[in-house]
Design a protein around this motif. Sequence first.
Motif, mmCIF file in Angstrom:
data_model
loop_
_atom_site.group_PDB
_atom_site.id
_atom_site.type_symbol
_atom_site.label_atom_id
_atom_site.label_comp_id
_atom_site.label_asym_id
_atom_site.label_seq_id
_atom_site.Cartn_x
_atom_site.Cartn_y
_atom_site.Cartn_z
ATOM 1 N N UNK A 2 -0.224 0.444 -5.443
ATOM 2 C CA UNK A 2 -1.210 -0.335 -4.692
ATOM 3 C C UNK A 2 -0.804 -0.453 -3.225
ATOM 4 N N UNK A 3 0.483 -0.667 -2.969
ATOM 5 C CA UNK A 3 0.965 -0.742 -1.584
ATOM 6 C C UNK A 3 0.719 0.577 -0.854
ATOM 7 N N UNK A 4 0.980 1.696 -1.535
ATOM 8 C CA UNK A 4 0.753 3.006 -0.916
ATOM 9 C C UNK A 4 -0.725 3.215 -0.602
ATOM 10 N N UNK A 5 -1.601 2.764 -1.485
ATOM 11 C CA UNK A 5 -3.037 2.915 -1.253
ATOM 12 C C UNK A 5 -3.504 2.048 -0.084
ATOM 13 N N UNK A 6 -2.942 0.861 0.044
ATOM 14 C CA UNK A 6 -3.304 0.018 1.191
ATOM 15 C C UNK A 6 -2.841 0.660 2.501
ATOM 16 N N UNK A 7 -1.652 1.246 2.498
ATOM 17 C CA UNK A 7 -1.191 1.938 3.705
ATOM 18 C C UNK A 7 -2.073 3.147 4.007
ATOM 19 N N UNK A 8 -2.468 3.871 2.975
ATOM 20 C CA UNK A 8 -3.342 5.026 3.173
ATOM 21 C C UNK A 8 -4.701 4.586 3.720
ATOM 22 N N UNK A 9 -5.175 3.441 3.257
ATOM 23 C CA UNK A 9 -6.440 2.914 3.767
ATOM 24 C C UNK A 9 -6.309 2.522 5.234
ATOM 25 N N UNK A 10 -5.186 1.903 5.587
ATOM 26 C CA UNK A 10 -4.958 1.552 6.993
ATOM 27 C C UNK A 10 -4.923 2.805 7.861
ATOM 28 N N UNK A 11 -4.317 3.880 7.358
ATOM 29 C CA UNK A 11 -4.275 5.139 8.108
ATOM 30 C C UNK A 11 -5.670 5.746 8.268
#
Length: 378
Positions: free
Chosen positions: A235-244
């Motif tokens: 989930x943390x990785x997906x949030x970072x990917x969304x921010x990118x």
Amino acid sequence: MSEPQGPPESIYSSPEDFQAWLAEVRTRREARARSRALHEHWVRSLEQLREEIAAASAADDQEIAAELGGVAARFEALRSGTVELDAVAVQASASRTVATAGPAQPAQQAPLPRRDPAEEAAAQEALKSALQDRLAAVRERVASLRAARPPGGDMPLATQHAFRLRAAAAQLGAVCSEATRGRVDASLSGETGAICDWLDIERDLVGDCDACSLFERDALRLACAMVPPGGWVALAALYDQTADALPVLDWTQANVERISSEAALRMLNAVGAVQQLLYRRLTEYNLTDRLQVDLYGRIKDLGKTVGFVRALSPHNSEEELKALADSLMPAYEDLRRSAEEEWARQEKAARRAAAVSAVLDLVRARPALGQDPRSLDA
């Protein structure tokens, strides 16, 4: 899992449709509340069973420990989703039927292995130390986010910052989840609570008021018991990917009139895939986040001007969405580079055309220009 759906248009003109829709919403809310309560019951029961098993093992009562262990195993299977509640109920009912037909037979269960208390204490200390190191990493990330806080009024950067804060909260969730499973959560509650406070303050400073389960203490505590550590990491990785992905969406929206519809749609599908992966993961863990719902709305609204954004369809497989999401940054860099090169050529050609036009206008205004050398000095 389906994409977020709004209420039907008919509720605005039909009282009957409105009441039916409202009843359906209440039913869903009550079902979700029952599901959360049931999961909380399983988690609390497991905690009590672990304590009783430890006490029975310490008293060398293997029969009681084995019985408790069997019940704990079933609760764990329910909690992890490896068995369904209905199947358990049917099996329990069948057991009661057999019991009425004849004398009950003692269950044959393997005795639980006894663990040396000193060994268990050492393992918990080692886990606590490892989790404290990970908490320190989360604190460092929150501190770096505070240092990189965008200036007031910069909404695109503030939104990206809000998604980064959610990624940090998910990293904290991974630590809390592992601490809960290792029964060291109580000893880390002070440190985790302080990080939660910092996240809340940072959200206030950037105007992040959107409802999100990751920042609701009670919901987060329950989610830490339900969601495995690996789920929080994902989930943390997906949030970072969304921010990118947000700058890509901002750039596409700003230049939608200057790039082709095909190029814009390609970007929207890739950004939409990122959003859908995040949405599906949140839904899987019974978590909510209004910010990603707003992102879905932005993508869908912009898609109305360029074409159907197929990535937002609930019929896409996880593999298809991941492939689209992974293509986002390379495709964006290629598109932006080629677009900026083309725009530079167009601007250069426009300046050349303007210069030629100015010369022609001058010649038309002064036909004798160039025929008499003295006219050049005029």
